[in-house]
Design an enzyme around this catalytic site. Structure first.
Site, PDB file in Angstrom:
ATOM      1  N   GLU A  11      59.394  68.636  55.078  1.00 40.20           N
ATOM      2  CA  GLU A  11      59.129  68.282  53.682  1.00 40.20           C
ATOM      3  C   GLU A  11      60.100  67.217  53.173  1.00 40.20           C
ATOM      4  OE1 GLU A  11      57.209  72.030  51.449  1.00 40.20           O
ATOM      5  OE2 GLU A  11      59.019  72.535  52.577  1.00 40.20           O
ATOM      6  N   GLU A  36      55.379  78.302  57.304  1.00 40.16           N
ATOM      7  CA  GLU A  36      55.667  79.201  56.183  1.00 40.16           C
ATOM      8  C   GLU A  36      54.688  80.367  56.052  1.00 40.16           C
ATOM      9  OE1 GLU A  36      57.753  75.360  55.058  1.00 40.16           O
ATOM     10  OE2 GLU A  36      55.895  75.947  56.074  1.00 40.16           O
TER      11      GLU A  36
END
Length: 696
Positions: free
Chosen positions: A101, A121
């Site tokens: 990210e 995730e």
């Protein structure tokens, strides 16, 4: 030493992050990056690189249990994206979650060959919470973003380049290549290319695409919400500007963190890290293991040998006949060849690993082995004879291990004169695939032998859990009540499909009756026949197995067990159901109906209860170790956190009430025998405490 250093090269600022061991984006790293931003003023371009073995490996999972931190990530990443000059992320190693990210917030991305990328995730019950669901779709489209986020599997640099979130694969030194890339961008007049200013291609996120991923998520992640939440977050990227999308993503991820699904998955993540921390071993030194010997060339022995060869450790397999040995070595070769054919292993890698495995009929050929592992079938006399021979052959200091799953290792150790070298190394089948390794310490095992076993698990790529000696150790001992009830329920009139479906809908990887078919019904029959003295004199005990086996049904091995099989597809079989009904009638088992809730409770509550007995007796070091055993070795859903964690989640008062209720339902004397609450369960409920609060 400073976490961040900023240097200049021809006006290009090189920001180097060094936060060993894997450059986790901790609070200190975030603070250091924020502090470094003013130092970038006047730079012509910026290169972000990490020292050590990897680029940022991800966010700090340890922060999950504290106050939300997503706003900190969002502000930092937005500040990086807002820089007025080109920012190049130079990536290597394993770039996961928050590490990817932060790279998406940079303007350009270059990766070293061999770099792997993932957004895992959802496997932790959450969604990417630092811009991943908003920036990735803008770069690669909705469909490819969901492949990464819902799929959660790592992709290599070449695939990342093809998908579009990596711009270039470096040749030679990564740092030098990143600087050259930045110079090339400047020479071409390229300025910042902000992902947040891009829009999502609507053609990549049609309702049909979204629905396909919803259906795939429902099938792959039974009972879980995080993948569906991730799809909703990615969908929002199509209609919301970046700032609103990031705020929505933050709200969704913080709600996900509060779920039992996330708490359970995170619990197991940290529990697996904790298993190697064994009290009393602080000063014990592991013995070096540079070679190994395996007794038994069957399925288990061959699988264990593959583990050693994969770790680069030479291993010799022994058996009593040339025919058995050749058959075992051929099976090992076939396993490797299958990996080659599927593109998972290069032919030269296969040749290297096969070259580390040799076969022999003479134990003397293993006299210099550092560790011996006996992996023959479950027979006490046979194992004791083998250990007596190892006592004669093995060099001083060699670790002498048994792979037994049920037998008393203290008794096995009586066959030799060096009991301190004996330990249990219980691999799970298939040994080259399953991650769990139960390390069983006898009353005489030396601390350095335990340490050797725990450290050996690293190159073997196993998750070790220490157990004391008892029947079945941790996992199989807890399996007794779980499987006992499943078999009793089918005798009471439920179909195998009904039992397995209830357990699978709850989250188990495979229903227990299908597991018996896969392993071979004869395996359970053999164990319960040879250990009959260890079970209560209940005439219905495991009689479903016995009835099917006596009717010639062996499971997948001959295509019929609790189910009928076409390949590996299980099909309801009226013949099996009739056999079970006939045995129930002969035993006088009353017929009744069952809800899914009852099936799950009757299978899981005895498991939790037995786990508490194991803790109370000191067989397991800690409750989280019990959870790891079941999640790593028995298909217990990680997002449920393991049986001990689940006991706390559902409430120990409910578990205790269930134990009493089902005991009364079964009646005397076996209701009392099978459903007696453990002392620790009663104690914790009386004190209004959780298993997580308990320490020895």
């Amino acid at each position: 030493m400073s976490i961040i250093t900023v240097t200049r090269d021809d006006g290009i600022a090189v920001v180097t992050v060094d936060n060993p061991p894997v450059n986790t984006i901790t609070a200190a790293v975030r603070e250091a990056l924020r502090g470094a931003l003013p130092q970038l003023e006047g730079a012509r371009a910026v290169v972000l690189v990490c020292a050590g073995s990897t680029f940022f490996s991800g966010a700090d999972i340890g922060e999950f249990s504290g106050p939300p931190k997503e706003e900190e990530y969002r502000a930092l990443f937005n500040a990086i994206e807002a820089l007025p000059v080109p920012v190049v992320a130079a990536m290597h190693g394993t770039v996961m979650g928050g590490g990817l990210e932060i790279a998406l917030a940079c303007h350009y991305r270059i990766a070293a060959p061999g770099t792997r990328f993932a957004m895992p995730e959802v496997t932790l019950g959450i969604i990417p919470g630092a811009g991943g669901t908003q920036r990735m779709p803008r770069l690669v489209g909705v469909e490819r973003a969901l492949e990464l986020i819902v799929g959660a599997a790592p992709v290599p640099a070449e695939k990342a380049l093809e998908m579009g979130f990596v711009d270039r694969i470096a040749q030679g030194d990564l740092g030098a290549a990143a600087l050259d890339y930045a110079r090339e961008l400047l020479a071409g007049g390229k300025g910042p290319r902000r992902t947040g200013e891009m829009s999502v291609d609507p053609a990549t996120g049609t309702e049909a695409v979204l629905e396909r991923f919803r259906q795939e998520a429902a099938k792959r992640y039974r009972g879980r919400q995080a993948p569906l939440t991730a799809i909703e977050a990615v969908r929002a990227a199509m209609t919301m500007p970046l700032e609103r999308g990031l705020a929505y993503e933050t709200d969704l991820v913080n709600r996900a963190k509060a779920t039992d699904e996330s708490r359970g998955a995170v619990h197991v993540f940290f529990a697996e890290r904790e298993t190697r921390r064994v009290p009393g071993l602080e000063s014990a030194q592991a013995r070096p293991v540079k070679s190994a010997a395996i007794v038994g060339a069957g399925t288990m022995g061959g699988g264990i040998a593959i583990c050693f060869a994969n770790a680069g450790i030479p291993v010799t397999i022994f058996d009593t006949s040339r025919e058995a040995l050749d058959r075992g070595l051929a099976a090992v070769d076939a396993t490797y060849q299958s990996q080659v054919q599927r593109g998972r292993l290069a032919p030269e890698a296969k040749a290297k690993r096969i070259g580390l495995i040799t076969g022999s009929l003479d134990y003397a050929d293993g006299k210099d082995a550092d560790v011996w592992i006996e992996a023959v079938f479950e027979n006490m006399d046979l194992k004791k004879r083998i250990f007596a021979e190892l006592d004669r052959i093995a060099k001083p200091g060699a670790v002498l291990a048994t792979n037994t799953s049920t037998l008393d290792i203290d008794e096995i150790a009586t066959a030799i004169g060096r009991k301190s070298d004996v330990i249990g190394l219980h691999f799970f089948s298939p040994a080259n695939v399953m991650p769990l390794l139960e390390v069983v310490r006898t009353r005489d095992t030396a601390p350095e032998v335990v340490r050797t076993a725990m450290e050996l698990s690293r190159p073997l790529r196993k998750t070790p859990v220490l157990s004391g000696v008892c029947y079945g150790f941790i996992g199989n001992r807890m399996m007794e009540g779980y499987a006992r009830e499943a078999e009793r329920i089918v005798l009471e009139g439920a179909t195998p499909r009904q039992v397995d479906s209830a357990l699978e809908k709850w989250g188990m990887a495979m229903g227990i009756l299908a597991v018996f078919d896969m392993a071979g019904i004869g395996v359970g029959v053999s164990v319960h026949t040879s250990n009959a003295d260890k079970y209560p004199p209940d005439p219905t005990y495991y009689q479903a197995d016995f009835a099917l086996y006596e009717a010639g049904r062996q499971g997948q091995k001959n295509g019929k067990g609790y189910y009928r099989y076409e390949g590996r597809n299980r099909i309801d079989d009226p013949e099996a159901i009739e056999i079970l009904r006939a045995r129930a009638k002969a035993l006088g088992v009353p017929q009744r109906s069952h809800t899914d809730e009852e099936i799950v409770e009757r299978c899981l509550f005895p498991m939790i209860n037995e786990g508490l007995r194991i803790l109370d007796e000191g067989i397991a070091v800690r409750a989280s170790d019990v959870d790891v055993v079941w999640c790593a070795g028995y298909g217990f859903p990680r997002w449920r956190g393991g049986p001990m964690f689940y006991g706390d989640t559902v409430g120990l008062d409910k578990v205790l009430a269930g134990m009493r209720k089902y005991g009364e339902q079964l009646g005397e004397p076996f209701g009392r025998v099978h459903w007696a609450p453990s002392k620790l369960l009663e104690q914790l409920v009386a004190q209004e405490r959780k298993i997580a609060d308990w320490t020895r």
